[in-house]
Scaffold this active site. Structure first.
Site, PDB file in Angstrom:
ATOM      1  N   ALA A 106       0.830  -1.213   0.000  1.00  0.00           N
ATOM      2  CA  ALA A 106       0.000   0.000   0.000  1.00  0.00           C
ATOM      3  C   ALA A 106       0.860   1.257   0.000  1.00  0.00           C
ATOM      4  O   ALA A 106       0.554   2.237  -0.687  1.00  0.00           O
ATOM      5  CB  ALA A 106      -0.942  -0.008   1.205  1.00  0.00           C
ATOM      6  N   CYS A 107       1.954   1.248   0.755  1.00  0.00           N
ATOM      7  CA  CYS A 107       2.823   2.426   0.825  1.00  0.00           C
ATOM      8  C   CYS A 107       3.534   2.654  -0.505  1.00  0.00           C
ATOM      9  O   CYS A 107       3.750   3.797  -0.913  1.00  0.00           O
ATOM     10  CB  CYS A 107       3.841   2.267   1.946  1.00  0.00           C
ATOM     11  SG  CYS A 107       3.100   2.264   3.592  1.00  0.00           S
ATOM     12  N   THR A 108       3.896   1.576  -1.181  1.00  0.00           N
ATOM     13  CA  THR A 108       4.507   1.705  -2.499  1.00  0.00           C
ATOM     14  C   THR A 108       3.525   2.321  -3.486  1.00  0.00           C
ATOM     15  O   THR A 108       3.863   3.224  -4.255  1.00  0.00           O
ATOM     16  CB  THR A 108       4.979   0.331  -3.006  1.00  0.00           C
ATOM     17  OG1 THR A 108       5.942  -0.204  -2.086  1.00  0.00           O
ATOM     18  CG2 THR A 108       5.618   0.441  -4.378  1.00  0.00           C
TER      19      THR A 108
END
Length: 503
Positions: free
Chosen positions: A399-401
């Protein structure tokens, strides 16, 4: 702005269908208003570029990446219309702001030129050509487009490209690669009749066009970029391009930019070593008060530094158990609690009295970013910049990527809206560097291993404390008023769109 040496990136085409529809809807609702147009003028463009030659812009790290001061940029831009000539900064500044002011005025002028360098009638054709520039007929078509430009437009384009080739030839110093220059100038050179946020879907192809023009100037203009022209300054004929190609058709290769959306499937492949060297701010507080240690479960994806041994408390995917002082919230390894019996400075709780909400004033802070430069929220705001400050849990997680790559893909829109984009996580500086290098993130990153910024902005945890919150703040210039807060752990792509709706 201190993102001088961070790489810009060609936007990815791998944007989800839902996100595309949201941007299209937003684009229809918020078409750009008419702006005061500037005439296309070889003389004006040459004046700005000549000055940048004279003051050594090619040796300035972050040229075209760092913004000048808003008031000075406007003053210089307005003076371009004066009969007495433009009012360039009279006193050189130690931090190079006078150079960035002129560079920013050049970008502003090109963004206001009407019609743009590439005529709006050719927008759809250029967008189509940008998708398959490695096909020989497309290359010929693009050369025909350039030859079909009005003489003044073609001369301005040639003058600008020669200067950009000169900038790229000094990229070791200024950090501006061919791709970086393309991403900065594509949005101002290729513009539609009606501007909207849907432009983000076309940006990749436009960047590839500008890249090819810089790399293969001779093919498109039939002349060596280092040769002088009637409109170029005497200084513009003193450089030799290090990026020109001897044979375009023989050296053409497939575009190196690939859609890396699927890379988000990897999870924490870049794990930090427990012995990794970290930058720890010195704690000058001296106290003889004993700590009151208690067991603490540190959740997954959290980077915590032990205040005793100065090493990382590795949480892994399942979390881990350490100790924290109940009075001062100091985290340490369980094995280190006997090594640090004294030094407790109880937290008075005064810093938590302010509530961070929409409409309130954002708390000020100064932090060292991943480049070793100090970023000050109040200084950026006083320079007239909007600040997009986003907190994310952990680098290299799916998700952070996705969140970082989506903000990256929209970076040109943030850039031309005078936004300072800042990402914050508890990852180490070296982890941020790997994250930035792998995904070509163009914005600054701040390492917050002790979660001080999270506490300052009251970023909540998610999933009952199992994961750090994912929150994006949009902060107004000058007043530092919080204009928007968007919090969502699962809707990672929406963070970029929520900020674009405000700026």
């Amino acid at each position: 702005m201190s993102t001088a040496s961070m790489p810009l990136v060609m936007p990815s085409a791998g944007i989800g269908k839902k996100f595309r529809n949201r941007i299209r809807a937003l684009g229809k609702a918020k078409e750009s208003p008419m702006r005061e147009a500037a005439p296309v003028s070889v003389e004006t463009l040459s004046t700005l570029i000549d000055y940048l030659y004279q003051i050594g812009a090619e040796q300035t790290e972050g040229i075209f990446r760092i913004s000048g001061r808003s008031e000075q940029i406007k003053l210089l831009y307005d003076s371009l219309k004066d009969k007495n000539g433009p009012k360039f900064p009279s006193v050189p500044e130690a931090d190079g702001q006078h150079i960035h002011t002129v560079a920013s005025a050049l970008k502003l002028y090109l963004s206001r030129v009407e019609p743009p360098i590439f005529l709006p009638d050719t927008y759809d054709a250029l967008t189509s050509r940008g998708t398959k520039l490695d096909i020989i007929p497309k290359l010929e078509d693009l050369r025909n487009d350039i030859n079909g430009l009005p003489p003044v437009h073609k001369e301005c384009l040639s003058l600008l490209l020669k200067f950009l080739i000169f900038i790229v030839s000094n990229s070791q110093k200024n950090k501006m690669t061919v791709t970086n220059c393309a991403i900065v100038f594509a949005p101002v050179l290729i513009r539609a009749k009606i501007e909207s946020y849907e432009y983000i879907f076309h940006l990749q192809g436009h960047c590839r066009i500008i890249e090819r023009l810089i790399e293969h100037y001779e093919f498109y203009f039939g002349a060596d970029p280092s040769s002088s022209s009637s409109s170029a300054s005497s200084g513009s004929s003193t450089f030799a391009s290090s990026s020109s190609s001897s044979s375009l058709l023989g050296s053409m290769s497939l575009d190196q930019t690939t859609d890396d959306t699927d890379d988000a499937s990897e999870i924490v492949e870049e794990d930090q070593s427990e012995d990794e060297e970290l930058f720890i701010p010195e704690d000058t507080t001296v106290s003889t008060v004993p700590h009151k240690w208690k067991k603490k479960n540190f959740h997954a994806f959290q980077s915590i530094i032990c205040k005793s041994c100065k090493k990382m408390i590795k949480t892994g995917l399942l979390g881990t158990t350490g100790c924290v002082c109940s009075e001062c919230n100091m985290p340490i390894h369980r094995s280190c609690k006997d090594k640090l019996p004294l030094g407790c400075v109880p937290d008075s709780g005064a810093k938590k009295t302010r509530t961070v909400t929409v409409g309130s004033t954002a708390p000020d802070f100064s932090y060292v970013d991943n480049q070793g430069n100090t970023f000050s929220l109040s200084k950026a705001a006083q320079e007239g910049k909007k600040i997009v400050l986003f907190f994310y849990p952990k680098a290299f997680t799916p998700a952070c990527t996705i969140q970082n790559k989506t903000i990256r893909d929209a970076f040109s829109l943030f850039h031309y809206a005078s936004c300072e984009v800042v990402g914050v996580s508890s990852d180490t500086v070296s982890c941020h560097k790997r994250f930035i290098d792998k995904y070509n993130l163009p914005f600054r990153m701040i390492s917050d291993p002790e979660n001080r910024l999270r506490e300052l902005f009251q970023v909540p945890s998610d999933f009952n404390g199992l994961a750090p919150g994912r929150v994006t703040y949009v902060i107004a210039p000058y007043t530092m008023t919080i204009a928007s807060i968007f919090s969502s752990q699962l809707q990672a792509r929406e963070h970029a769109l929520s900020a674009l709706e405000i700026v």
